[in-house]
Design a protein around this motif. Structure first.
Motif, short mmCIF file in Angstrom:
data_model
loop_
_atom_site.label_atom_id
_atom_site.label_comp_id
_atom_site.label_asym_id
_atom_site.label_seq_id
_atom_site.Cartn_x
_atom_site.Cartn_y
_atom_site.Cartn_z
N ASN A 166 0.83 -1.21 0.00
CA ASN A 166 0.00 0.00 0.00
C ASN A 166 0.86 1.26 0.00
O ASN A 166 0.53 2.24 -0.66
CB ASN A 166 -0.92 0.00 1.22
N GLN A 169 2.52 2.33 -3.53
CA GLN A 169 1.62 2.99 -4.47
C GLN A 169 1.41 4.45 -4.09
O GLN A 169 1.37 5.33 -4.95
CB GLN A 169 0.28 2.26 -4.54
N LYS A 170 1.30 4.72 -2.80
CA LYS A 170 1.14 6.10 -2.35
C LYS A 170 2.39 6.93 -2.65
O LYS A 170 2.29 8.09 -3.04
CB LYS A 170 0.83 6.13 -0.84
N ASP A 173 2.29 7.81 -6.24
CA ASP A 173 1.31 8.87 -6.48
C ASP A 173 1.85 10.23 -6.07
O ASP A 173 1.57 11.24 -6.71
CB ASP A 173 0.02 8.58 -5.70
N MET A 190 -6.58 -1.41 -8.76
CA MET A 190 -6.47 -0.36 -7.74
C MET A 190 -6.69 1.03 -8.33
O MET A 190 -7.32 1.90 -7.72
CB MET A 190 -5.09 -0.44 -7.08
N TYR A 191 -6.19 1.23 -9.55
CA TYR A 191 -6.28 2.55 -10.17
C TYR A 191 -7.52 2.72 -11.07
O TYR A 191 -7.78 3.81 -11.55
CB TYR A 191 -5.03 2.82 -11.01
N GLY A 193 -10.68 2.91 -10.54
CA GLY A 193 -11.66 3.91 -10.11
C GLY A 193 -11.02 5.15 -9.53
O GLY A 193 -11.68 5.94 -8.85
N SER A 194 -9.74 5.34 -9.80
CA SER A 194 -9.00 6.47 -9.24
C SER A 194 -8.79 7.55 -10.29
O SER A 194 -8.68 7.26 -11.49
CB SER A 194 -7.64 5.98 -8.72
N PRO A 195 -8.72 8.81 -9.88
CA PRO A 195 -8.40 9.87 -10.84
C PRO A 195 -6.94 9.85 -11.29
O PRO A 195 -6.59 10.48 -12.28
CB PRO A 195 -8.71 11.15 -10.06
N ILE A 196 -6.12 9.11 -10.56
CA ILE A 196 -4.69 9.01 -10.91
C ILE A 196 -4.53 8.03 -12.07
O ILE A 196 -5.07 6.93 -12.04
CB ILE A 196 -3.86 8.56 -9.70
N ARG A 197 -3.79 8.42 -13.07
CA ARG A 197 -3.57 7.58 -14.25
C ARG A 197 -2.13 7.08 -14.29
O ARG A 197 -1.20 7.84 -14.01
CB ARG A 197 -3.90 8.36 -15.53
#
Length: 263
Positions: A166, A169-170, A173, A190-191, A193-197
């Motif tokens: 975990n 990944q942070k 980001d 994990m990504y 549904g995230s705004p991070i691409r």
């Protein structure tokens, strides 16, 4: 019409109903390689449809902490069965661990490197001079030197940073790591549904092709109780087949059985 309250009560009661029905079944311990995700959905479908109950088994599914750790847990006897990346299983068997793979679930390991979408890294050769995060208990960790030889790039020029799954990944980001290693089945979901691409650079594109998650057990169990193994495999593969024919049913089974998903 049922109310939200009655539906919730019925859903929360389901695990207790399952345990009551399972009192005459043989308990079986099963570890996942990591947190449950979509690639594990068929296990919950197999349990929901009673395929293991038909075999006289009550399979308890527990989250893992990395494929290597999961395979070690089976080797030590903490769990009777488990899922783990084939890469981890092969490494441990090469060291003499008493485990054996008995069914392959995925034909691609999905091992690879993640970078942010705007990263200048577009191929693995460009990892030289960069900080790469990786989890020591994960099945992809030991294969970083192998992919370095295939690309090739100089491993000595890469700063390999050990980090929890975990946390890494942070750190990616936040721009504190340039790249992270991992499995696409975990990283991409994990990504999703995230705004991070991100961009994912799979090892298979560089010639490292290996099976993904596989079912494993202890060799003593194979010798001592082959019918237990056969029953578990039969139920598991029936669930896998059904999940391919009806993926939505497999997802529903996960949501019905995992408290975190219900929340």
């Amino acid at each position: 019409m049922p109310t939200r309250r009655t539906l919730l009560a019925a859903t929360l009661a389901a695990p207790f109903i399952h345990r009551a029905q399972a009192k005459d079944l043989r308990p079986v311990s099963f570890t996942l390689p990591w947190l449950a995700d979509g690639s594990d959905a068929f296990l919950y479908l197999a349990r929901q449809k009673g395929y293991w109950a038909e075999e006289g088994l009550d399979v308890g599914i527990v989250r893992g902490n990395g494929s290597y750790a999961a395979a070690q847990a089976v080797a030590s006897g903490r769990f009777e069965f488990g899922f783990a990346a084939t890469s981890s299983n092969l490494l441990l068997m090469g060291k003499g661990a008493p485990i054996i793979q008995i069914a392959s679930i995925m034909y691609d390991s999905t091992m690879g490197i993640s970078v942010l979408e705007d990263s200048p890294i577009t191929n693995l050769k460009q990892l030289e001079g960069k900080r790469v995060g990786s989890t020591a208990s994960s099945g992809d960790w030991p294969f970083i030197p192998a992919i370095a030889k295939l690309v090739p790039f100089e491993m000595s020029k890469v700063e390999l940073v050990p980090a929890d799954a975990n946390v890494k990944q942070k750190l990616l980001d936040q721009g504190k790591l340039d790249a992270v290693s991992g499995f696409g089945t975990t990283v991409l979901t994990m990504y999703a549904g995230s705004p991070i691409r991100i961009r994912f650079l799979p090892y298979r594109d560089y010639g490292l092709k290996i099976y993904g998650n596989s079912l494993l057990t202890h060799r003593d169990i194979i010798d001592r109780d082959p019918e237990l193994v056969a029953g578990l495999v039969r139920g598991l593969l029936r669930g896998l087949k059904d999940s391919m024919l009806d993926p939505d049913a497999a997802v529903d089974a996960m949501f019905a059985q995992i408290p975190e998903f219900r929340l």
